[in-house]
Design a protein around this motif. Sequence first.
Motif, PDB file in Angstrom:
ATOM      1  N   UNK A 181       0.799  -1.036  -0.260  1.00  0.00           N
ATOM      2  CA  UNK A 181       0.208  -0.675   0.101  1.00  0.00           C
ATOM      3  C   UNK A 181       1.033   0.984  -0.131  1.00  0.00           C
ATOM      4  N   UNK A 182       0.552   2.308  -1.119  1.00  0.00           N
ATOM      5  CA  UNK A 182       1.581   3.900  -1.347  1.00  0.00           C
ATOM      6  C   UNK A 182       0.918   3.770   0.256  1.00  0.00           C
ATOM      7  N   UNK A 183       2.203   4.769   0.838  1.00  0.00           N
ATOM      8  CA  UNK A 183       1.638   5.244   2.446  1.00  0.00           C
ATOM      9  C   UNK A 183       2.804   6.901   2.252  1.00  0.00           C
ATOM     10  N   UNK A 184       3.498   6.912   1.745  1.00  0.00           N
ATOM     11  CA  UNK A 184       3.742   7.416   1.659  1.00  0.00           C
ATOM     12  C   UNK A 184       3.878   8.854   0.842  1.00  0.00           C
ATOM     13  N   UNK A 185       4.669  10.406   0.971  1.00  0.00           N
ATOM     14  CA  UNK A 185       4.407  10.932   0.222  1.00  0.00           C
ATOM     15  C   UNK A 185       2.796  12.112   0.822  1.00  0.00           C
ATOM     16  N   UNK A 186       2.762  12.496  -0.427  1.00  0.00           N
ATOM     17  CA  UNK A 186       1.461  12.509  -0.133  1.00  0.00           C
ATOM     18  C   UNK A 186       0.063  11.883   0.426  1.00  0.00           C
ATOM     19  N   UNK A 187       0.909  10.284   0.131  1.00  0.00           N
ATOM     20  CA  UNK A 187      -0.894   9.335   0.378  1.00  0.00           C
ATOM     21  C   UNK A 187      -0.629   9.191   1.827  1.00  0.00           C
ATOM     22  N   UNK A 188       0.498   9.792   2.669  1.00  0.00           N
ATOM     23  CA  UNK A 188       0.256  10.376   3.842  1.00  0.00           C
ATOM     24  C   UNK A 188      -0.639  10.531   4.970  1.00  0.00           C
ATOM     25  N   UNK A 189      -0.774  11.856   3.742  1.00  0.00           N
ATOM     26  CA  UNK A 189      -2.072  12.312   4.504  1.00  0.00           C
ATOM     27  C   UNK A 189      -3.195  12.186   3.508  1.00  0.00           C
ATOM     28  N   UNK A 190      -3.591  11.690   2.908  1.00  0.00           N
ATOM     29  CA  UNK A 190      -4.357  11.511   2.614  1.00  0.00           C
ATOM     30  C   UNK A 190      -4.694  10.273   1.542  1.00  0.00           C
ATOM     31  N   UNK A 191      -5.811   9.129   1.491  1.00  0.00           N
ATOM     32  CA  UNK A 191      -5.324   8.069   1.162  1.00  0.00           C
ATOM     33  C   UNK A 191      -6.209   8.510  -0.890  1.00  0.00           C
ATOM     34  N   UNK A 192      -6.412   9.630  -1.134  1.00  0.00           N
ATOM     35  CA  UNK A 192      -7.166  10.171  -2.924  1.00  0.00           C
ATOM     36  C   UNK A 192      -6.276  11.276  -2.499  1.00  0.00           C
ATOM     37  N   UNK A 246      -3.600  -7.010   1.308  1.00  0.00           N
ATOM     38  CA  UNK A 246      -3.359  -6.700   2.545  1.00  0.00           C
ATOM     39  C   UNK A 246      -2.532  -4.914   3.247  1.00  0.00           C
ATOM     40  N   UNK A 247      -2.690  -4.577   4.539  1.00  0.00           N
ATOM     41  CA  UNK A 247      -2.521  -3.091   4.778  1.00  0.00           C
ATOM     42  C   UNK A 247      -3.383  -2.601   4.655  1.00  0.00           C
ATOM     43  N   UNK A 248      -4.087  -2.490   3.410  1.00  0.00           N
ATOM     44  CA  UNK A 248      -5.345  -1.251   3.345  1.00  0.00           C
ATOM     45  C   UNK A 248      -6.483  -1.420   4.943  1.00  0.00           C
ATOM     46  N   UNK A 249      -6.903  -1.855   5.462  1.00  0.00           N
ATOM     47  CA  UNK A 249      -7.192  -2.117   6.080  1.00  0.00           C
ATOM     48  C   UNK A 249      -7.041  -0.700   7.152  1.00  0.00           C
ATOM     49  N   UNK A 250      -5.422  -1.114   8.312  1.00  0.00           N
ATOM     50  CA  UNK A 250      -4.655  -0.324   8.530  1.00  0.00           C
ATOM     51  C   UNK A 250      -4.407   0.786   7.479  1.00  0.00           C
ATOM     52  N   UNK A 251      -3.993   1.162   7.099  1.00  0.00           N
ATOM     53  CA  UNK A 251      -3.844   2.552   6.133  1.00  0.00           C
ATOM     54  C   UNK A 251      -5.142   3.150   5.905  1.00  0.00           C
TER      55      UNK A 251
END
Length: 269
Positions: A181-192, A246-251
Motif C-alpha cells: 500500500x502506498x502510504x508515503x508522500x502525499x498519500x501519507x496525509x490523504x488516501x486520495x 494486505x495492509x489497506x484496512x490499517x491504512x
Amino acid sequence: MTDFPLSAFLVGLLLSIAGVVVLMALTFAVATVQRRHSVIDVTWGLGFVVVAVITFLASAGEGDDGRRVLMLVLVAAWGLRLAGFIGWRARGGEEDPRYEEMLADPPGSAAVLALRKVYLPQAGVMLFVSLPIQVAMVSTGTLGPLAWIGAAAWAVGLFFEAVGDQQLASFKNDPARRGTVLDTGLWRYTRHPNYFGDAMVWTGLFLVAADSWPGVLTVLSPALMYWALANKTGKPLTEKRMSARPGYKEYIESTSGFFPLPPKAGRGI
C-alpha cells in the motif's frame, strides 16, 4: 452587480455543445478502432480545454480580458496535463475493468449501449461542470480578490493532483512494492491526493467565475465534481478495488479519506 451578456453566453453554450459532441464522436471512433472505450478518460481533460478555447474565442469583446485569459490558462494547464498523464499511463493497455463491467452482455447493439452509458453521460456532465468556465468567459466585472484566491486554490489542487499521480506511478513501477500500500508522500496525509486535488482545481475555477456576477450561480458544478470524486466514481470505486490488499484496512484507519490531515491511528474519514 454587473450587466451579464446573456446572448453571448448562449452562443458560447451552443458552440460548446457542438464542440463536445464532435470531440465525443472522434473519441468513439478511436475507441472503436482500438476496441477499448477507456480512451474516453483522455478525452475528459481535453473536453474542458475545448470548451475553454471555444468560449474564449466566442467571448472576444464581451467578457473581461483578464478573467478570460486567466480562465483559459488555468483550464488548459490542468486539462492538458491530465490528458497527457492518462494517455501516457494507458499506452498499449487493455480495456479498463470499469468499462468491461458496464458494457458486458449488451441486450442489443454494443455500440449503442456504449454511447448511451458512457459517451452521452460524460458529455452531459462535462457541459454542466464546465459552466463556471462558460460564465466566466463572458462576465464583465474586472478581476477581484476572489479570483486570485481561486487561482491559489487551483494551484494547490494541481499540486496535489500532479504530485499524487507521479508518486502513484513511481510506486506502481517499483517491483519491490508490488502488492503493498502506498502510504508515503502525499498519500501519507490523504488516501486520495489526486481526487482531492481535482476537487480543489474545480473549487478554484468556480471562485474565478464567482468573482463576478452571476458566476456564483454555477456552484452546483464544483459540488457535482466533489460529490462524484468523494462519494461516487472516485474514492468509493478505488477503495472497493483496494479493500482486499494486505495492509489497506490499517491504512484506512490511520489516513484521512479525502482532505489532507496528519496521520492518526483510528482515523478513517
